[in-house]
Design an enzyme around this catalytic site. Structure first.
Site, PDB file in Angstrom:
ATOM      1  CD  GLU A   3      51.059   3.331   6.923  1.00 29.19           C
ATOM      2  OE1 GLU A   3      51.440   3.970   5.942  1.00 29.19           O
ATOM      3  OE2 GLU A   3      50.187   2.450   6.860  1.00 29.19           O
ATOM      4  CG  ASN A  11      49.718   0.344   0.119  1.00 29.09           C
ATOM      5  OD1 ASN A  11      49.293  -0.452  -0.726  1.00 29.09           O
ATOM      6  ND2 ASN A  11      49.194   0.459   1.325  1.00 29.09           N
ATOM      7  CB  SER A  60      48.060  12.427   4.815  1.00 29.21           C
ATOM      8  OG  SER A  60      46.765  11.900   4.971  1.00 29.21           O
ATOM      9  CD  GLU A  70      43.743   1.350   3.713  1.00 29.44           C
ATOM     10  OE1 GLU A  70      44.199   0.619   2.823  1.00 29.44           O
ATOM     11  OE2 GLU A  70      43.880   2.592   3.710  1.00 29.44           O
ATOM     12  N   GLY A  78      45.036   8.606   4.569  1.00 29.91           N
ATOM     13  CA  GLY A  78      44.027   9.019   3.594  1.00 29.91           C
ATOM     14  C   GLY A  78      43.197  10.217   4.007  1.00 29.91           C
ATOM     15  CE  LYS A  90      46.500   2.793   1.026  1.00 27.84           C
ATOM     16  NZ  LYS A  90      45.860   3.632   2.014  1.00 27.84           N
ATOM     17  CG  HIS A  92      47.742  -0.914   5.467  1.00 28.57           C
ATOM     18  ND1 HIS A  92      46.517  -0.302   5.561  1.00 28.57           N
ATOM     19  CD2 HIS A  92      48.593   0.019   4.955  1.00 28.57           C
ATOM     20  CE1 HIS A  92      46.621   0.949   5.115  1.00 28.57           C
ATOM     21  NE2 HIS A  92      47.871   1.159   4.741  1.00 28.57           N
TER      22      HIS A  92
HETATM   23  P1  PGA Z   1      47.952   7.591   2.360  1.00 26.43           P
HETATM   24  O1  PGA Z   1      48.045   6.046   2.730  1.00 26.43           O
HETATM   25  O2  PGA Z   1      49.336   8.026   1.958  1.00 26.43           O
HETATM   26  O3  PGA Z   1      46.970   7.659   1.239  1.00 26.43           O
HETATM   27  O4  PGA Z   1      47.477   8.298   3.590  1.00 26.43           O
HETATM   28  C1  PGA Z   1      49.154   5.563   3.428  1.00 26.43           C
HETATM   29  C2  PGA Z   1      48.990   4.097   3.690  1.00 26.43           C
HETATM   30  O5  PGA Z   1      47.840   3.620   3.752  1.00 26.43           O
HETATM   31  O6  PGA Z   1      49.974   3.369   3.808  1.00 26.43           O
END
Ligand code: PGA
Length: 237
Positions: free
Chosen positions: A162, A9, A198, A96, A168, A11, A94
């Site tokens: 998640e 992903n 992460s 976010e 993150g 982003k 997601h």
């Molecule tokens: P990250 O993000 O690996 O940077 O923690 C995972 C995600 O948002 O799917």
């Protein structure tokens, strides 16, 4: 579909040059792979990435789709359009999007339905905030997120656990904490189950061993070629 799935992903990151070189690298390193690899660039880079991966068995995924099928919805991208340009997967719900765009149950359920109608494989993201982990209500919360999404009636689906507090942040749940949630999801659904939050080259070794876990949804580390390759190796070992 292969048994193991690894989703990048990206982003809202990258540009033509950096995403071209990432896609080139992944095609070179992961061709002939025994896993389902999915690259999810931002919309403007679909065709750039698609051109690079089209001769390989790496797949294109989207980070989102509209909850409307078509028409006067300025700025939106429909499931039909994603399928038309060659997307196979779409990330839905997601954290976010839930946080910054206020996406919630009914809208997420409409997106799952539209993904399925267009033969896109939905990747539903679910996971608790830290306060729900701490007060012990996380399993019920996750169960409800899954039930209200409509994913349980889909034949071909992926669910990514998640935990919001791990995305993150570099903070990773203990393996038995991930296993508890993966186990609950596997009793509810036949969907493929991923972990995200992460994930990196080091920690993926241990997490990859969790029973019933089919792969990873990777954010930041998917922008770092060697680390993403290490995650892939750990997933398959
Ligand atoms: P990250 O993000 O690996 O940077 O923690 C995972 C995600 O948002 O799917």
């Amino acid at each position: 579909m292969y048994r193991k799935i690894l989703i990048a992903n990206w982003k809202m990151n990258g540009n033509s040059e950096s995403l071209k070189s990432l896609a080139d690298y992944y095609v070179n390193m992961l061709t002939g792979q025994q896993a389902e690899i999915v690259l999810c660039p931002a919309h403007p880079y679909f065709s750039l990435v698609n051109d690079i991966i089209k001769e390989s068995n790496i797949n294109l995924g989207a980070q989102n789709l509209s909850s409307f099928p078509k028409g006067s919805y300025t700025g939106e991208v429909s499931g039909e359009m994603l399928a038309d340009i060659g997307c196979k997967y779409v990330i839905i719900g997601h954290s976010e999007r839930r946080k910054f765009f206020n996406e919630q149950g009914e809208e997420i359920a409409r997106k799952i339905d539209l993904a399925a109608q267009n033969n896109l494989i939905p990747v539903l993201c679910i996971g608790e905030e830290l306060n729900k982990r701490q007060d012990g209500s996380y399993l019920n919360f996750i169960k409800e997120q899954i039930e209200t999404s409509g994913i349980l009636t889909q034949k071909n689906a992926v669910i990514a656990y998640e935990p919001v507090w791990s995305i993150g942040t570099g903070v990773i749940p203990k393996s038995d904490e991930i296993a508890e949630v993966v186990n609950m999801i596997s009793t509810m659904s036949k969907a493929k189950i991923l972990y995200g939050g992460s994930v990196g080259g080091e920690n993926s070794r241990q997490i990859a061993d969790i029973n019933n876990l089919d792969g990873f949804l990777v954010g930041a580390a998917s922008l770092r070629t060697e680390e993403f390759y290490a995650i892939y190796k750990n997933l398959l070992s």
